[in-house]
Design a protein around this motif. Structure first.
Motif, PDB file in Angstrom:
ATOM      1  N   TRP A 127      16.775  24.875  13.363  1.00 21.85           N
ATOM      2  CA  TRP A 127      16.262  24.040  12.114  1.00 21.85           C
ATOM      3  C   TRP A 127      14.708  23.692  12.545  1.00 21.85           C
ATOM      4  N   TYR A 128      14.734  23.118  13.582  1.00 23.52           N
ATOM      5  CA  TYR A 128      13.703  22.463  14.073  1.00 23.52           C
ATOM      6  C   TYR A 128      12.512  23.400  14.378  1.00 23.52           C
ATOM      7  N   GLY A 129      12.654  24.338  15.000  1.00 21.01           N
ATOM      8  CA  GLY A 129      11.693  25.439  15.505  1.00 21.01           C
ATOM      9  C   GLY A 129      10.989  26.188  14.569  1.00 21.01           C
ATOM     10  N   LEU A 130      11.703  26.310  13.317  1.00 23.09           N
ATOM     11  CA  LEU A 130      11.231  27.184  12.118  1.00 23.09           C
ATOM     12  C   LEU A 130      10.495  26.357  11.415  1.00 23.09           C
ATOM     13  N   VAL A 131      10.792  25.035  11.106  1.00 24.02           N
ATOM     14  CA  VAL A 131       9.833  24.208  10.188  1.00 24.02           C
ATOM     15  C   VAL A 131       8.657  23.638  11.085  1.00 24.02           C
ATOM     16  N   ALA A 132       8.952  23.719  12.330  1.00 25.40           N
ATOM     17  CA  ALA A 132       7.927  23.295  13.316  1.00 25.40           C
ATOM     18  C   ALA A 132       6.682  24.371  13.037  1.00 25.40           C
ATOM     19  N   ALA A 133       7.374  25.413  13.329  1.00 23.88           N
ATOM     20  CA  ALA A 133       6.237  26.659  13.115  1.00 23.88           C
ATOM     21  C   ALA A 133       5.524  26.929  11.955  1.00 23.88           C
ATOM     22  N   ARG A 134       6.330  26.575  10.833  1.00 24.52           N
ATOM     23  CA  ARG A 134       5.860  26.806   9.320  1.00 24.52           C
ATOM     24  C   ARG A 134       4.851  25.718   9.097  1.00 24.52           C
ATOM     25  N   THR A 135       5.227  24.574   9.564  1.00 26.62           N
ATOM     26  CA  THR A 135       4.232  23.345   9.192  1.00 26.62           C
ATOM     27  C   THR A 135       2.890  23.458   9.973  1.00 26.62           C
ATOM     28  N   TYR A 136       2.992  23.744  11.421  1.00 29.58           N
ATOM     29  CA  TYR A 136       1.711  23.892  12.369  1.00 29.58           C
ATOM     30  C   TYR A 136       1.202  24.841  11.611  1.00 29.58           C
ATOM     31  N   LEU A 137       1.544  26.174  11.026  1.00 28.46           N
ATOM     32  CA  LEU A 137       0.777  27.377  10.665  1.00 28.46           C
ATOM     33  C   LEU A 137       0.116  26.818   9.219  1.00 28.46           C
ATOM     34  N   ARG A 138       0.704  26.194   8.688  1.00 26.83           N
ATOM     35  CA  ARG A 138       0.026  25.498   7.429  1.00 26.83           C
ATOM     36  C   ARG A 138      -0.934  24.557   7.587  1.00 26.83           C
ATOM     37  N   LEU A 139      -1.085  23.876   8.704  1.00 29.20           N
ATOM     38  CA  LEU A 139      -2.187  22.886   9.008  1.00 29.20           C
ATOM     39  C   LEU A 139      -3.305  23.566   9.695  1.00 29.20           C
ATOM     40  N   GLN A 140      -2.865  24.458  10.491  1.00 29.52           N
ATOM     41  CA  GLN A 140      -3.949  25.374  11.432  1.00 29.52           C
ATOM     42  C   GLN A 140      -3.536  26.969  11.318  1.00 29.52           C
ATOM     43  N   PRO A 141      -4.145  27.320  10.200  1.00 31.71           N
ATOM     44  CA  PRO A 141      -3.791  28.898   9.870  1.00 31.71           C
ATOM     45  C   PRO A 141      -4.058  29.819  11.118  1.00 31.71           C
ATOM     46  N   ASN A 142      -5.204  29.654  11.725  1.00 31.93           N
ATOM     47  CA  ASN A 142      -5.585  30.451  12.519  1.00 31.93           C
ATOM     48  C   ASN A 142      -5.088  30.281  14.265  1.00 31.93           C
ATOM     49  N   VAL A 143      -3.946  29.382  14.101  1.00 34.49           N
ATOM     50  CA  VAL A 143      -3.497  28.969  15.466  1.00 34.49           C
ATOM     51  C   VAL A 143      -2.719  30.204  15.984  1.00 34.49           C
ATOM     52  N   LYS A 144      -2.803  30.459  17.148  1.00 31.08           N
ATOM     53  CA  LYS A 144      -1.965  31.592  18.055  1.00 31.08           C
ATOM     54  C   LYS A 144      -0.753  30.876  18.276  1.00 31.08           C
ATOM     55  N   LEU A 145       0.518  31.129  17.553  1.00 27.22           N
ATOM     56  CA  LEU A 145       1.483  30.693  17.873  1.00 27.22           C
ATOM     57  C   LEU A 145       2.632  31.409  18.217  1.00 27.22           C
ATOM     58  N   LEU A 185      18.189  30.482   6.659  1.00 30.24           N
ATOM     59  CA  LEU A 185      17.069  30.461   7.466  1.00 30.24           C
ATOM     60  C   LEU A 185      16.520  31.549   7.676  1.00 30.24           C
ATOM     61  N   GLN A 186      17.373  32.608   7.582  1.00 29.45           N
ATOM     62  CA  GLN A 186      16.611  34.145   7.892  1.00 29.45           C
ATOM     63  C   GLN A 186      15.859  34.168   6.678  1.00 29.45           C
ATOM     64  N   LYS A 187      16.015  33.913   5.365  1.00 28.53           N
ATOM     65  CA  LYS A 187      15.120  34.192   4.276  1.00 28.53           C
ATOM     66  C   LYS A 187      13.707  33.157   4.480  1.00 28.53           C
ATOM     67  N   TYR A 188      14.314  31.925   4.812  1.00 32.74           N
ATOM     68  CA  TYR A 188      12.884  31.025   5.099  1.00 32.74           C
ATOM     69  C   TYR A 188      11.891  31.626   6.068  1.00 32.74           C
ATOM     70  N   ALA A 189      12.530  32.226   7.257  1.00 33.32           N
ATOM     71  CA  ALA A 189      11.603  32.812   8.024  1.00 33.32           C
ATOM     72  C   ALA A 189      11.007  34.115   7.577  1.00 33.32           C
ATOM     73  N   GLU A 190      11.515  34.730   6.782  1.00 34.46           N
ATOM     74  CA  GLU A 190      10.917  35.746   6.171  1.00 34.46           C
ATOM     75  C   GLU A 190      10.048  35.442   5.091  1.00 34.46           C
ATOM     76  N   ASP A 191      10.396  34.639   4.344  1.00 40.13           N
ATOM     77  CA  ASP A 191       9.509  33.911   3.256  1.00 40.13           C
ATOM     78  C   ASP A 191       8.122  33.682   3.701  1.00 40.13           C
ATOM     79  N   HIS A 192       8.235  32.784   4.792  1.00 41.29           N
ATOM     80  CA  HIS A 192       7.023  32.016   5.509  1.00 41.29           C
ATOM     81  C   HIS A 192       6.537  32.879   6.564  1.00 41.29           C
ATOM     82  N   ASP A 193       6.734  34.025   6.627  1.00 40.00           N
ATOM     83  CA  ASP A 193       6.090  35.211   7.644  1.00 40.00           C
ATOM     84  C   ASP A 193       6.112  34.660   9.061  1.00 40.00           C
ATOM     85  N   LEU A 194       7.365  33.899   9.320  1.00 40.01           N
ATOM     86  CA  LEU A 194       7.675  33.462  10.827  1.00 40.01           C
ATOM     87  C   LEU A 194       8.127  34.472  11.714  1.00 40.01           C
TER      88      LEU A 194
END
Length: 606
Positions: free
Chosen positions: A18-36, A94-103
């Motif tokens: 739960w935490y890792g996926l939403v943290a990744a999505r949020t970070y990429l939203r704020l910093q789209p070019n970050v290497k994560l 969670l699987q679909k969330y990761a797919e939908d947000h290209d994680l």
């Protein structure tokens, strides 16, 4: 020995739950070019809800609509007749969330971080059974508290019986289901033990359930509904509950003053919890005179309130019926030896088994840090090294002493705890997390080092909402957009939290960052830090009596960004005005000076 390759990234996140996926999505939203990069030891996303950990009848202790991210509803397909979500529903979500947000392209599966240490770039991560190294500028640890299995100590002698941890129950389900497996021993009294016993009895197995006599005993279990009218987790998600559960996050306001500071209010609070505990006891049938009586929580009243051994919620309609009628023997004893297929207990009793399931809790999910680093970043050192590695600090001793007095004063309901069958459990050294807002290592923050945050170290009934709010707060801190108070203020907040969770949740608060009923005041606190409105219901009645759902906070990031943009525009406007005024002041001043020079020289400037 193979050559070592080093991969460099801007941000590394350990854990894809739960935490890792939403943290990744949020970070990429704020910093789209970050290497994560997300690193996870499992084969799929989900953490505790990963595919390998699922098994039939695995149902979450929450209802549909209370266990999802703020902007993404969970589909209703597969929900139980009590409207509770299943393990498969959560994993698929969670699987679909990761797919939908290209994680998924950012995730490195089957990779266990064995060591995390400082390096010039920030943090160096070494993976288990690999020579590969990852170096990252920012590190977000989102391993949760159920990632590393804890196995009890025993003497093995020519062991032939399969032994698994409850973590591996899903992967072992087909083997246990076989006809030749007739006798199964379950060790432990956590919620996972109750689920395992129910599953095994449903399969027709004969179960021996071993619970340590010197532990904190069986946990308290809520029915899924109270009086058939309200869902238990729904009630726990109301703002009214934030005043009936004494929380260090909620020490202001009229209702707080009434329920927690006045004698009448505290009496009503106590009676409420007495009633809930009585309903739970009656639902379980502890007084029916059979073996289930051995599962009664070992605490003098209000077992649902104190949650001394943890708290569970009945997730299946025939749960207690199966436990009452099933072929199960409850033994209060402790494991000593396992010899071939026999378990020898400390009393000398021998139990034969075809399979052993250890539901014995969780180990050190921060084992990637050595003990010295744990001390530096404010994480508890576990095991026999704890006292040696974490010597007494007179400064922290003073903070802790003052915090104990402060909690007693603010929340007198907690000043005197209940009578326990085994009070020694509450006399051990508390594991203390020295993390501001449960996220920021204090010592690093004092140095201006914003390279590390710890996520998920707060156990509540609404994990997805808390994970989303906490991750956003943490990312703003990492990016330098969140100002922190001075060290003394942060140290007092940390000390009060540790004193409170120990007093509020007893044995659980001693061992874990427990905050079961207190997710909403914690969210309020983070929102206040972010200058976001956390009271989001349409009217006063709904605000206090309607359950708070993740969807109530949908759009909170947009609200923050909008406010920040307006503040930036206002600051830029003021700066432009200031610059303009400065220019004209300078111009007029220079004209005046030049005119003065001409006058003094007796020259007509015109």
């Amino acid at each position: 020995m193979g050559s070592r390759s080093v991969e460099t990234v801007d941000v590394a996140i350990i854990g894809a739950g739960w935490y890792g996926l939403v943290a990744a999505r949020t970070y990429l939203r704020l910093q789209p070019n970050v290497k994560l990069l997300i690193i996870d030891s499992d084969t799929t996303v989900g953490g505790v809800w990963s595919e390998d950990r699922l098994y039939p009848n695995l149902v979450a202790q929450v209802n549909l609509g209370l266990f999802n991210y703020t902007d993404t509803a969970m589909p209703a397909a597969g929900v139980t007749n009590k409207n509770q979500v299943t393990g498969k529903m959560i994993h698929d979500y969670l699987q679909k969330y990761a797919e939908d947000h290209d994680l998924l392209r950012h995730i490195q599966f089957n990779s266990h971080v064995e060591r995390a240490e400082r390096c010039s770039r920030g943090w160096r991560l070494q993976l288990k059974n690999s020579t590969d190294v990852i170096e990252t500028e920012k590190l977000m640890v989102a391993t949760g508290v159920t990632s590393i299995a804890s196995m009890p100590e025993f003497t093995p002698i020519d062991v032939t019986v399969p032994i698994i941890h409850s973590k591996d129950l899903g992967a072992s389900f087909e083997k246990i289901k076989k006809e030749k497996i007739k006798r199964v021993v379950v060790v432990g009294a956590a919620k996972s033990a109750y689920d395992a016993v129910y599953l095994l009895l449903s399969m027709g197995k004969r179960v021996t359930w071993i619970i340590r006599p010197e532990g904190s005993g069986p946990l308290a279990i809520l029915p899924s509904e109270l009086l058939g009218l309200w869902t238990s987790i729904g009630v726990a998600s109301t703002r009214l509950m934030t005043n009936l559960s004494p929380s260090i996050f909620n020490t202001e306001g009229i209702l707080y003053s009434f329920f927690q500071k006045s004698l009448v209010g505290r009496w009503l609070t106590g009676k409420f919890w007495d009633a809930v505990s009585s309903l739970s006891d009656a639902h379980a049938g502890y007084s029916k005179g059979d073996h289930v009586g051995g599962l009664r929580p070992e605490i003098d009243g209000k077992s649902i309130f104190w949650a001394n051994s943890g708290l569970g919620v009945v997730t299946l309609p025939n749960f207690w019926e199966v436990i009452h009628q099933g072929d199960v023997t409850i033994v209060r004893d402790e494991l000593n030896i396992i010899k071939k297929a026999a378990m020898v207990l400390k009393s000398g009793r021998t139990i034969q088994s075809d399979y052993i399931v250890m539901c014995t809790g969780w180990g050190d999910h921060f084992a990637m840090f050595d003990d010295e680093t744990k001390v530096e970043v404010g994480l508890p050192v576990l095991g026999k090294a704890a006292l040696k590695k974490t010597p007494r600090d007179p400064i922290w001793d003073k903070y802790d002493y003052d915090a104990n007095l402060s909690v007693n004063k603010k929340l007198p309901f907690l000043a005197k705890g209940p009578v326990l069958n085994n009070p020694k459990n509450n006399q051990v050294q508390q594991r203390k997390w020295r993390l501001y807002r449960r996220v920021v290592p204090l010592e690093l923050a004092e140095k201006g080092d914003r390279s590390l945050v710890i996520l998920g170290q707060i156990h509540t009934v609404q994990t997805p909402l808390v994970s989303e709010m906490q991750s956003f707060w943490a990312i703003l801190y990492l990016l330098g957009e969140l100002n922190l108070p001075d060290k003394v203020t942060m140290a007092k907040e940390i000390a009060e939290w540790n004193a409170w969770t120990r007093k509020r949740y007893l044995s659980q608060g001693q061992k874990f960052p427990y905050s079961l009923y207190d997710f909403l005041p914690y969210v309020d606190t983070l929102c206040k830090d972010l200058n976001i409105n956390s009271r989001r219901k349409p009217n006063v009645v709904a605000e206090y009596f309607s359950p708070y759902r993740p969807e109530d906070f949908n759009g909170f990031i947009d609200e923050y960004l909008s406010k920040k943009s307006k503040e930036t525009q206002r600051s830029d406007g003021l700066a432009r005005i200031g610059n303009s005024r400065a220019f004209w002041f300078f111009f007029i001043t220079m004209v005046t000076v030049i005119n003065t020079v001409y006058v003094v020289a007796g020259v007509n400037p015109h």
